[in-house]
Design a protein around this motif. Structure first.
Motif, PDB file in Angstrom:
ATOM      1  N   THR A   1      37.999  48.152  51.163  1.00 36.62           N
ATOM      2  CA  THR A   1      38.670  46.882  51.378  1.00 36.62           C
ATOM      3  C   THR A   1      39.837  46.778  50.421  1.00 36.62           C
ATOM      4  O   THR A   1      39.901  47.494  49.432  1.00 36.62           O
ATOM      5  CB  THR A   1      37.691  45.710  51.154  1.00 36.62           C
ATOM      6  OG1 THR A   1      38.396  44.497  51.281  1.00 36.62           O
ATOM      7  CG2 THR A   1      37.070  45.751  49.781  1.00 36.62           C
TER       8      THR A   1
ATOM      9  N   SER B   1      38.724  41.776  47.409  1.00 33.44           N
ATOM     10  CA  SER B   1      37.382  42.024  46.906  1.00 33.44           C
ATOM     11  C   SER B   1      36.850  40.751  46.270  1.00 33.44           C
ATOM     12  O   SER B   1      37.491  40.178  45.398  1.00 33.44           O
ATOM     13  CB  SER B   1      37.411  43.134  45.857  1.00 33.44           C
ATOM     14  OG  SER B   1      37.844  44.315  46.446  1.00 33.44           O
TER      15      SER B   1
ATOM     16  N   GLU C   1      31.013  38.178  46.458  1.00 29.10           N
ATOM     17  CA  GLU C   1      30.019  38.257  47.534  1.00 29.10           C
ATOM     18  C   GLU C   1      29.934  39.665  48.112  1.00 29.10           C
ATOM     19  O   GLU C   1      28.844  40.155  48.430  1.00 29.10           O
ATOM     20  CB  GLU C   1      30.344  37.260  48.660  1.00 29.10           C
ATOM     21  CG  GLU C   1      29.950  35.824  48.345  1.00 29.10           C
ATOM     22  CD  GLU C   1      30.784  35.233  47.218  1.00 29.10           C
ATOM     23  OE1 GLU C   1      31.971  35.612  47.089  1.00 29.10           O
ATOM     24  OE2 GLU C   1      30.245  34.423  46.440  1.00 29.10           O
ATOM     25  N   GLN C   2      31.075  40.292  48.288  1.00 34.77           N
ATOM     26  CA  GLN C   2      31.092  41.663  48.829  1.00 34.77           C
ATOM     27  C   GLN C   2      30.316  42.609  47.914  1.00 34.77           C
ATOM     28  O   GLN C   2      29.534  43.445  48.374  1.00 34.77           O
ATOM     29  CB  GLN C   2      32.536  42.156  48.972  1.00 34.77           C
ATOM     30  CG  GLN C   2      33.251  41.523  50.153  1.00 34.77           C
ATOM     31  CD  GLN C   2      34.712  41.918  50.171  1.00 34.77           C
ATOM     32  OE1 GLN C   2      35.373  41.924  49.139  1.00 34.77           O
ATOM     33  NE2 GLN C   2      35.226  42.257  51.350  1.00 34.77           N
TER      34      GLN C   2
ATOM     35  N   ARG D   1      26.503  41.867  47.894  1.00 37.18           N
ATOM     36  CA  ARG D   1      25.827  42.379  49.096  1.00 37.18           C
ATOM     37  C   ARG D   1      25.444  43.851  48.901  1.00 37.18           C
ATOM     38  O   ARG D   1      24.325  44.265  49.241  1.00 37.18           O
ATOM     39  CB  ARG D   1      26.762  42.224  50.312  1.00 37.18           C
ATOM     40  CG  ARG D   1      26.164  42.699  51.628  1.00 37.18           C
ATOM     41  CD  ARG D   1      27.110  42.401  52.775  1.00 37.18           C
ATOM     42  NE  ARG D   1      28.420  43.021  52.638  1.00 37.18           N
ATOM     43  CZ  ARG D   1      28.690  44.296  52.921  1.00 37.18           C
ATOM     44  NH1 ARG D   1      27.714  45.100  53.328  1.00 37.18           N
ATOM     45  NH2 ARG D   1      29.903  44.784  52.766  1.00 37.18           N
TER      46      ARG D   1
ATOM     47  N   GLU E   1      29.981  52.930  52.127  1.00 40.90           N
ATOM     48  CA  GLU E   1      29.018  51.995  51.520  1.00 40.90           C
ATOM     49  C   GLU E   1      27.683  52.676  51.227  1.00 40.90           C
ATOM     50  O   GLU E   1      26.942  52.230  50.345  1.00 40.90           O
ATOM     51  CB  GLU E   1      28.796  50.800  52.452  1.00 40.90           C
ATOM     52  CG  GLU E   1      29.993  49.864  52.486  1.00 40.90           C
ATOM     53  CD  GLU E   1      29.689  48.563  53.206  1.00 40.90           C
ATOM     54  OE1 GLU E   1      28.512  48.322  53.529  1.00 40.90           O
ATOM     55  OE2 GLU E   1      30.636  47.806  53.467  1.00 40.90           O
TER      56      GLU E   1
END
Lengths: 198, 299
Positions: free
Chosen positions: A2, A7, A10-11, A14, A58
């Protein structure tokens, strides 16, 4: 992954959630006190959030985050070395573990000894021992995380353990010549020799 | 959490490692706490940026301090010359005569202005400021006193050091090392050399050698003055030597007219008691101590 500008906490949260407790504990184990470990984790999380755009997959977040953690840890170790040499700031302020009751006295002494022994190791040796002997990672996994070869990791483990033993011998906790080899490198590749203690 | 230990080993090291593993994972802050701290930290500038900003501020403050010290004028009290006042008194002392004396007085001390006030009938005070050294001022005023007293005037001369608050930057103080050395022409080479030596010593330049040589050709006298071994060394020290003679003549009005300038120089020197022949040829001025030495006017 991203854009850095997008950024958000929350990202990161997670992605961090599945490994949060493991990473927090690891950060504490690399430091001399829980407070220092929590600071290390928080600084690493902040840096990870700002560098999140460099994460390509990820699925590899766990390893990526640990690499960030180790990088921050080494920076802090260097900084602390200079502080100790130049006598800046606090040097010997450690938490008193179990200071609230005599039943914790033995626990307090054990934790204090190990904290002191690990703090005497160079950062890379401390990382290798924590990853191998507490987090049960293989030499290859540690090598990938530390960005070093397997032989270098073995060497770090061997030297680190020798230093730990030497420290324990010096404080009279293990007589010279006794077998203090619970964390032999070979053990890291022999899971049948391990047992769950917690 | 597990620790990898040897079943056969129950050493202190193993037990301590287990205790360490257990202790470090107790009372862990939860993920909500991590989120809260991240949200708060996200609002703050990045640590590296913060350090960079701090460094920029430190650099800016350092530069500003250096500029303050070097460039901004600071008031400093220093000697700017000597105030010389001559009190003349005589019965029926005419103002014209006082004005003439004041002019000579001003010229001889190389000052730009002088003021004359009548303190009481028959008593006048002429004051001026000169940048000549005290030694030279003493010599000049002594000669002036003799001259005036011989003409029947009562003379009282006072010399006071003049101090002023000068606003000058530290940089200017450092670089402003013009050293004005005075070498009165009427003295012998030995006297001038001793005088220059004293002036250099006073300026803290005792290490600089000084040498004065005199050459005479007919009635023409040339003084050769050497200060320091090497001009490059003087440049390195930031020292600019300037020599002043004791006599300053004002011939501005006669500029461009050789004959008039020659007459004006002669007149002003004669007023100082120096009788010489003067020949002006454009920018070249030749002064001869006696009329016999003057070159023939007819080519």
């Amino acid at each position: 992954m991203t854009d850095s500008a997008q950024s958000t906490p929350e990202q990161l949260i997670r992605l961090l959630e599945p490994i949060h407790d493991e990473a927090r504990a690891m950060a504490r184990r690399l430091c001399r006190s829980r407070a220092d470990g929590d600071d290390l984790f928080q600084e690493s999380a902040l840096r990870a959030m700002r560098k999140l755009h460099t994460l390509r997959d990820e699925k590899s977040f766990r390893w990526w985050f640990y690499r960030v953690l180790f990088s921050v840890h080494r920076n802090r170790s260097r900084r602390d070395t200079w502080r100790r040499l130049l006598r800046f700031g606090r040097q010997d302020e450690h938490e008193v573990i179990g200071a609230d009751g005599s039943e914790w006295e033995e626990e307090r002494q054990r934790v204090g000894r190990m904290a002191e022994a690990l703090a005497r190791l160079p950062a890379v040796q401390r990382e290798a021992i924590v990853l191998c002997d507490i987090h049960e990672m293989s030499v290859e996994e540690i090598a990938a995380l530390q960005g070093a070869s397997a032989s270098a990791v073995k060497s770090r483990l061997s030297r680190g353990r020798r230093r730990l033993r030497a420290y324990y011998e010096r404080i009279g906790m293990a007589p010279l010549g006794s077998r203090l080899d619970p964390m032999d490198v070979a053990a890291s590749t022999a899971p049948e020799q391990t047992r769950e203690v917690l | 959490m597990t620790t990898r230990i040897d079943n056969k080993d129950s050493s202190a090291l193993t037990r301590d490692m287990n205790a360490w593993a257990k202790w470090t994972e107790s009372q862990l802050p939860d993920i909500a706490d991590t989120r809260r701290q991240l949200v708060a930290a996200a609002r703050e500038p990045e640590p590296r940026e913060r350090r960079r900003t701090q460094r920029r501020w430190i650099a800016a403050v350092a530069i500003a301090l250096v500029a303050l010290v070097l460039l901004i004028p600071l008031p400093v009290e220093r000697s700017v010359g000597r105030d010389v006042s001559v009190t003349l008194s005589a019965p029926e002392l005419a103002q014209d005569r006082v004005a003439q004396i004041a002019r000579v007085f001003q010229y001889s001390l190389a000052s730009n202005t002088s003021t004359t006030t009548e303190a009481e009938p028959g008593t006048f005070v002429i004051t001026t400021r000169t940048t000549h050294s005290r030694l030279t001022v003493d010599d000049l005023t002594g000669a002036l006193r003799e001259l005036l007293e011989s003409s029947g005037l009562a003379v009282d001369i006072q010399i006071i050091e003049a101090y002023e608050i000068v606003r000058q930057s530290v940089y200017a103080h450092i670089t402003d090392r013009h050293l004005v050395l005075e070498a009165p022409h009427e003295r012998s080479a030995e006297e001038i050399q001793a005088d220059l030596r004293a002036q250099l010593d006073n300026a803290g330049l005792s290490h600089l050698p000084v040498e004065v040589n005199e050459r005479t050709k007919g009635s023409q006298r040339t003084l050769e003055i050497k200060v320091g071994d090497d001009q490059a060394r003087l440049d390195e020290l930031g020292i600019d030597l300037r020599f002043k003679d004791a006599i300053m003549l004002d011939v501005e009005d006669a500029r461009g007219d050789d004959e008039r300038m020659s007459a004006e120089i002669k007149r002003q020197l004669r007023a100082l008691g120096i009788d010489v022949e003067v020949e002006v040829n454009g920018k070249e001025i030749q002064i001869f101590r006696d009329a016999d030495a003057a070159p023939p006017t007819d080519p």
